[in-house]
Enzyme design. Structure first.
Site, PDB file in Angstrom:
ATOM      1  N   GLU A 110       0.795  -1.066   0.108  1.00  0.00           N
ATOM      2  CA  GLU A 110       0.131   0.157  -0.144  1.00  0.00           C
ATOM      3  C   GLU A 110       0.925   1.168  -0.003  1.00  0.00           C
ATOM      4  OE1 GLU A 110      -3.223  -0.003  -0.598  1.00  0.00           O
ATOM      5  OE2 GLU A 110      -4.029  -2.147   0.487  1.00  0.00           O
ATOM      6  N   CYS A 149      -2.432   8.431   3.561  1.00  0.00           N
ATOM      7  CA  CYS A 149      -2.434   8.230   1.981  1.00  0.00           C
ATOM      8  C   CYS A 149      -3.418   8.324   1.186  1.00  0.00           C
ATOM      9  CB  CYS A 149      -2.012   6.539   1.933  1.00  0.00           C
ATOM     10  SG  CYS A 149      -3.359   5.599   2.753  1.00  0.00           S
ATOM     11  N   GLU A 188       3.475  13.935  -4.023  1.00  0.00           N
ATOM     12  CA  GLU A 188       2.690  13.598  -3.068  1.00  0.00           C
ATOM     13  C   GLU A 188       3.358  14.582  -1.799  1.00  0.00           C
ATOM     14  OE1 GLU A 188       3.123  10.042  -1.025  1.00  0.00           O
ATOM     15  OE2 GLU A 188       1.067  10.180  -0.442  1.00  0.00           O
TER      16      GLU A 188
END
Ligand code: NAP
Ligand code: MG
Length: 480
Positions: free
Chosen positions: A252, A286, A383
């Protein structure tokens, strides 16, 4: 600043294997309180020899646990949920101290850990009958894999660890966990509580820093599966090292979720939910909303409404009950977010921060919006993983969809508006593992979650998530 100095909360050990707590023999690592920048405590990392012992402890426990009944596994998970519930406040305080999030959010994290554990306890691993005929009976069985290594990150240290280890043990495996060196305390305490009730060796934990133990776990032939949540770069390294024994992987990884506001949206109705989706856990989530695309006609109004939300946050030390917006977890992450922000500013973007006075110490940053930003600014393309949201103006919907998909990540995405048909139409075009309509970042124990593209491999949650901790075995029984 909170005077919370009850060091009795801190575990006085740094690992747990064979059912016993012990001290590491490796290098010392320091755990820092992000609200003060000061050391909370320090501990010794596990040596390679100790890591070997943790793995062999898990191997031994697995030999027994793999034959446990579903009822026994389910009972154990429910007992673990009970013990977490009994220690909810203590675990929440530890999370706030080492991770920084406000206590209310830390309590939510513990409650989530309990809910996920109970849900996983209730899951079934049914045997399916694929054929029943005079010629044969064919069943599909699900067997445990062996020793599962879990490597969680620092943003939701308790919850993500639970996401890894509960399905692993529910499916009949034993675990070795290596928490983030930035946030090991809550996980160590969790393993201490679990080891009071679980068979010795089933739940092992080792601490370490600099990725050393993680690399060793990736390469180790006695680790049958590795579940990792963290950055894409580390995920790639794990994958490259896992080839020796074709380790099963669930990865993940990073995300840079886009949200698209449609021209028929009602800004006043969506501003609060948009803010929440972007700034949950100070943006260190996330699947948080990390870039927002807004049509010309709604742009100014929505930016103003989001700024109102930013100004209303109470920033400070999460141990203070009134605070609902804590620090960034570590100095390195804060610096990275500030670098992306300065680059955007230099390119001519307008920075609107909440304007709160920030504590002199600690890794604080006010919730920040960046408007009039170019679609290809680094803050948009990368990100940021922190309390800043870039808001990009668009003129045509086609362009917004193209920008949203032109990204190496594909974790989540969202569409905001009123016409259900149009919302579905746009949602269908987003290339990501989860798409939300009029919401963002909601994860649920029964809904499989996983990324596309560079956001990961495999999924967690639901039956699909549980099956990732099993090896299928077809049993073909010859008839007449
Ligand atoms: P990270 O730097 O990748 O570290 C995560 C964990 O990996 C830590 O326990 C770290 O241990 C360990 N590690 C470091 N190098 C390693 C290596 N070479 N091999 C094996 N393990 C290694 O991630 P982070 O900074 O903690 O977390 C932020 C990132 O996680 C963001 O990109 C975010 O999007 C992602 N994330 C994804 C999800 C999701 O579900 N997709 C959820 C949360 C976070 P040490 O402490 O020893 O360095
Ligand atoms: Mg971004």
């Amino acid at each position: 600043m909170t005077q919370f100095t009850d060091t009795r909360l801190f575990p006085n050990f740094s690992q747990f294997f064979d059912g016993h707590a012990s001290q590491g023999e490796g290098a010392s690592l320091t755990v820092v309180n992000p609200a003060t920048g000061e050391q909370l405590t320090s501990c010794r990392a596990a040596s390679q020899v100790q890591l070997e012992r943790a793995i062999s402890s898990a191997r031994q426990a697995f030999r027994v646990w793999r034959d446990s009944t579903h009822q026994e596994r389910s009972n154990l998970l429910n007992e673990i949920a009970d013990t977490m519930a009994t220690h909810e406040e203590e675990l929440a305080r530890l999370i706030t101290l080492e991770q920084g999030k406000p206590l209310t959010l830390a309590r939510f994290e513990v409650q989530g850990a309990i809910a996920w554990t109970r849900y996983t306890a209730g899951l079934d691993l049914p045997v399916s009958v694929l054929e029943q005929s005079p010629q044969r009976r064919v069943e599909l069985q699900r067997k445990p894999l062996g020793v599962v290594a879990s490597i969680p990150p620092w943003n939701w240290p308790l919850l993500i660890c639970i996401w890894h280890i509960m399905p692993a043990v529910r499916a009949g495996n034993a675990v070795v966990c290596k928490p983030s060196s930035l946030t090991p305390l809550t996980t160590l305490r969790l393993f201490e509580l679990i080891n009071k009730i679980a068979p010795p060796g089933l739940f092992n934990i080792v601490t370490g820093s600099g990725g050393e133990l993680g690399r060793a776990l990736s390469e180790h032939k006695d680790i049958a599966k590795l579940v990792f949540t963290g950055s894409t770069g580390v995920g790639q390294d794990i994958m490259a090292r896992s080839g020796a024994n074709l380790k099963r992987l669930t990865l993940e990884l990073g995300g840079n979720d886009a949200g698209i506001v449609l021209p028929d949206a009602q800004p006043a109705q969506i501003a609060a939910a948009l803010f929440q989706g972007a700034f949950i856990n100070m943006g260190q989530t996330c699947a948080a909303l990390k870039r927002l695309y807004v049509p010309d006609a709604l742009y100014d109004e929505l930016c103003d409404l989001l700024w109102e939300q930013a100004k209303a946050q109470h920033v400070g030390d999460g141990m203070e009950e009134a605070v609902n917006f804590g620090p960034v977890q570590n100095a390195h992450q804060l610096k990275f977010v500030q670098t992306l922000l300065s680059a955007a500013k230099n390119e001519g973007a307008t920075v609107l921060d909440g304007g709160q006075p920030l504590p002199a110490q600690g890794f604080f940053m006010a919730p920040t919006l960046v408007r009039d930003i170019a679609y290809d600014s680094r803050l948009v393309l990368e990100e940021q993983f922190g309390p800043v949201l870039p808001i990009v103006r668009y003129s045509t919907l086609e362009q917004a969809i193209e920008w949203a998909n032109a990204c190496e990540f594909g974790l989540g995405g969202s569409v905001w508006g009123t016409d259900p048909e149009q919302l579905r139409l746009v949602a269908d075009q987003l290339d990501c593992g989860t798409v939300w309509i009029n919401g963002h970042a909601e994860v649920l124990p029964h809904v499989p979650f996983g990324g596309s593209k560079m956001s990961g491999i495999g999924c967690e949650f639901g039956l699909e998530g549980l099956l990732e901790y099993t090896q299928m075995q077809a049993v073909n029984i010859r008839g007449e």
